[in-house]
Motif scaffolding. Structure first.
Motif, PDB file in Angstrom:
ATOM      1  N   SER A 181       0.419   0.825  -3.076  1.00  0.00           N
ATOM      2  CA  SER A 181       1.732   1.351  -1.990  1.00  0.00           C
ATOM      3  C   SER A 181       2.548   2.178  -2.470  1.00  0.00           C
ATOM      4  CB  SER A 181       2.885   0.120  -3.013  1.00  0.00           C
ATOM      5  OG  SER A 181       2.126  -1.017  -1.474  1.00  0.00           O
ATOM      6  N   PRO A 184       1.500   7.393  -1.605  1.00  0.00           N
ATOM      7  CA  PRO A 184       2.634   7.776  -1.320  1.00  0.00           C
ATOM      8  C   PRO A 184       2.357   9.584  -2.229  1.00  0.00           C
ATOM      9  CG  PRO A 184       3.865   6.489  -2.054  1.00  0.00           C
ATOM     10  CD  PRO A 184       2.270   5.540  -1.646  1.00  0.00           C
ATOM     11  N   VAL A 211       8.967  10.756   2.970  1.00  0.00           N
ATOM     12  CA  VAL A 211       8.721   9.514   2.802  1.00  0.00           C
ATOM     13  C   VAL A 211       9.576   8.400   4.188  1.00  0.00           C
ATOM     14  CG1 VAL A 211      10.560   8.045   1.293  1.00  0.00           C
ATOM     15  CG2 VAL A 211       8.655   9.445   0.479  1.00  0.00           C
ATOM     16  N   ASN A 216       8.348  -0.896   1.294  1.00  0.00           N
ATOM     17  CA  ASN A 216       7.490  -0.267   0.864  1.00  0.00           C
ATOM     18  C   ASN A 216       8.475   1.144   0.920  1.00  0.00           C
ATOM     19  OD1 ASN A 216       4.760   0.154   0.908  1.00  0.00           O
ATOM     20  ND2 ASN A 216       3.686   0.006   3.188  1.00  0.00           N
ATOM     21  N   ASN A 263       8.616   3.379  -2.259  1.00  0.00           N
ATOM     22  CA  ASN A 263       8.276   4.677  -2.097  1.00  0.00           C
ATOM     23  C   ASN A 263       9.210   5.722  -2.860  1.00  0.00           C
ATOM     24  OD1 ASN A 263       6.165   5.007  -0.614  1.00  0.00           O
ATOM     25  ND2 ASN A 263       6.245   5.218   1.246  1.00  0.00           N
TER      26      ASN A 263
END
Lengths: 268, 405
Positions: free
Chosen positions: A37, A41, A74, A118, A122
């Motif tokens: 997770s 990114p 993001v 999520n 991020n």
């Protein structure tokens, strides 16, 4: 609309369980598990960073451009993930819809909460880079949650519409994919808005709620040297158009979903 | 009004079935400009009015496609009525299927919590009843394994153990009994007894006339979306039997391309039968004492769980001389789908010389309702030297002389 009161105890338990299941299944069978997770990114950002900042040298005049870039990515990813996952969620949960009695909206809400979690993970990565990049803490950052809420409401509205339409028309999936791809490029995510020199074009771009939200988010949390809707529209009333679009898509999505939800079980 | 649990008033459900499934935007546009009404109206339920009282065990019977399941789904608010109203007094839990939402990638424990949430339990409630559920399912050792490693029997046991925790005033049960072995069925029956004692209202759909007769206080018969009759279960079942017989006389109803006369509720068909001799050849002549097999070909419409297939050999006087079935032999058939065949092997042919007739049936688990029954499937001949009687059993002879006066 007061969500808390309409969500009964039963539905809250169900919602929690659906979100939990979603998370358990997401990284099922991978060694790093939940770490992905954060890692995903981070790695995606590194690629974009190398390509756009190091090779193409875009955004050289913008202070803290890497963080500026990351925040945009993001927020866009959050919007992307939420709409794409919700889109197929009603059809994907067809077994539940055809066999038991659950409020249909709970399915959309559960995938939206998964996306929200999520997003929070991020944002940890973003904060990490803000510290490394020595970004000054701006007091305007208190507005950030409100901007994210706007994106969330926009995405929920679209999700409601898309997921209900997908039950009837399976092409929606592909159409939305193309729209998202186009949206990614007409939104100033990889490039600063100042790169667009045509002022009319700039205005058109800023009518898009995603462009407005991403620019505002950068303004309040990274650098005030971000061009926002207020400047582009010179304080004119049409700077409110993005908010109008968000409201309209939420209400429209909600009504379309409500009108279709009754027939999900027979149409899936 | 206070003692009515469910009140159905002039209920109608119409499904609009598109002739050509309109699930692309292109065809939407095309149809938009052309004739938009290329739909077929399928009336699944027509003008149903029914009252089910509180504490009543109410059975709904009818052939496949008669509208039973549609009615149940309307009661469960899974479907929306086209016309008419349904009033439900009290909390309601539908069991259209056991283990809905079970995920094979999750462990048994995680599935219990998920399934519990679907039944309306939160984590706190679940923690309290978790060990009871696991104990009842007899799966203590397996709870941390993924569900995909469970046998289907274990999954059903787990699902059932959770399902019976549902504490609603009204329960809708659709053929839950059609799964599981005899022991499991007994558990289901015990659960039904408990529900009855607890004064719950139950709407029960079943092909198992035995269960309907023994549990239901009242029953209703549906056919082609219409309510044919309602009342005492025995009378309703009797009416159902009459209806099936009448259908059978209707020459238009069944396709007779196979030249066989079928009787039954439908859903499965016996398409062919054959006799296999000891050399593995299909024949209609076998010898006395020769090992042989009877092969029954079937065709299933959707899926048939725990069916029973039986054969009967009719003797020279046209009476049944042997009639084994899979259930009596303790042979558990798997879930039947599509086409296939079942073989009954005989170690040694007990029949004496003559011509015999074979009949066959495919029935529900409790062997009360045939999905299909074919009286005259085939005839075959046994050749040999034993001419008297149908079945030849070798006795041990002895003789003694009367030594008295």
């Amino acid at each position: 609309m007061n969500l808390a009161s309409t969500v009964s105890k039963k539905n809250r338990a169900l919602l929690a369980e659906l979100v939990r299941t979603d998370f358990k299944l997401r990284y099922q069978g991978s060694i790093l598990g939940y770490t992905w997770s954060l890692l995903r990114p981070l790695l995606l950002f590194l690629i974009l960073y190398v390509v756009f900042v190091k090779f193409l040298r875009i955004g050289e005049g913008v202070p803290h451009f890497p963080v500026y870039l990351l925040l945009g990515i993001v927020i866009w990813n959050f919007f992307h993930e939420m709409t794409v996952q919700s889109l197929t969620s009603i059809v994907g949960r067809g077994d539940l819809i055809r066999k038991i009695r659950i409020p249909r909206w709970i399915i959309i809400l559960s995938s939206s909460i998964s996306a929200l979690i999520n997003l929070l993970l991020n944002l940890i990565v973003v904060i990490f880079f803000m510290v490394i990049n020595k970004v000054e803490l701006l007091d305007t950052i208190v507005w950030l949650p409100l901007i994210l809420l706007e994106v969330y409401i926009f995405a929920v509205g679209l999700s409601l519409f898309l997921s209900a339409a997908y039950v009837k028309y399976r092409d929606v999936n592909y159409i939305w994919e193309v729209i998202l791809q186009a949206g990614f490029y007409i939104t100033p995510i990889l490039y600063p808005l100042t790169l667009i020199t045509n002022l009319t074009l700039q205005k058109l771009i800023m009518l898009n709620p995603m462009a407005q939200a991403i620019q505002d988010a950068r303004y309040v949390s990274v650098t005030h040297e971000t061009v926002v809707g207020y400047q582009v529209f010179d304080g004119g009333w049409y700077m409110l158009i993005p908010f109008f679009i968000v409201t309209a898509s939420f209400i429209g999505g909600l009504f379309y979903f409500k009108s279709q939800a009754k027939y999900f079980a027979e149409n899936i | 009004m206070d003692d009515v649990a469910i009140k159905i008033d002039k209920l109608q459900k119409v499904f609009r079935l598109p002739h050509e499934k309109r699930s692309s935007v292109k065809s939407l546009f095309i149809n938009f400009y052309r004739d938009r009404r290329s739909f077929e109206r399928q009336e699944a339920l027509k003008d149903i009015s029914l009252e089910i009282n509180k504490g009543e065990f109410f059975g709904i019977i009818g052939r496949n496609g008669s509208g039973k399941s549609t009615l149940l789904k309307l009661l469960a608010e899974i479907y929306t009525p086209t016309e008419g109203t349904i009033e439900v007094n009290g909390s309601l839990t539908p069991f259209i299927e056991l283990g809905v939402g079970f995920n094979p990638e999750l462990t048994g424990r995680e599935n219990v919590y998920l399934n519990g949430a679907l039944l309306g339990f939160n984590r706190k409630d679940m923690r309290k009843i978790y060990s009871d559920i696991v104990e009842f399912a007899e799966l203590e050792k397996f709870m941390d394994q993924k569900l995909k490693n469970y046998s289907s029997g274990m999954q059903v046991r787990l699902a059932f153990s959770i399902a019976i925790r549902a504490d609603s005033d009204i329960l809708l049960i659709d053929e839950v009994l059609a799964v599981g072995d005899a022991l499991f069925q007994q558990k289901c029956y015990d659960y039904f007894e408990q529900l009855k004692k607890a004064g719950k209202t139950i709407v029960f759909i079943s092909h198992d006339m035995g269960a309907v007769e023994s549990f239901c206080d009242r029953a209703a018969l549906l056919d082609q979306g219409k309510l044919i009759t309602q009342g005492h279960p025995q009378e309703v079942i009797h009416r159902y039997g009459e209806m099936l017989a009448k259908y059978d006389e209707d020459p238009n109803r069944r396709q007779k391309k196979d030249g066989l006369k079928h009787i039954g509720a439908g859903g499965a068909l016996i398409t062919k039968g054959s006799i296999i001799n000891s050399k593995g050849e299909t024949t209609n002549r076998i010898s006395e004492g020769e090992p042989f097999a009877v092969r029954i070909y079937y065709e299933v419409e959707n899926k048939l769980e725990d069916p029973v297939i039986g054969i009967g050999i009719m003797g020279k006087q046209d009476q049944s001389i042997i009639g084994p079935n899979t259930k009596e032999s303790g042979y558990e058939l798997p879930i039947l789908e599509k086409r296939g065949y079942v073989e009954a092997h005989f170690k040694s042919n007990p029949l004496s010389t003559g011509t015999y007739r074979l009949r066959a049936s495919i029935m529900n688990t409790s062997v009360t309702v045939p999905y299909d029954f074919v009286e005259r499937l085939l005839t075959f001949t046994v050749i040999g030297k034993k001419r008297y009687g149908d079945i030849y059993v070798e006795p041990k002879w002895s003789q003694s002389t009367n030594k008295g006066k």
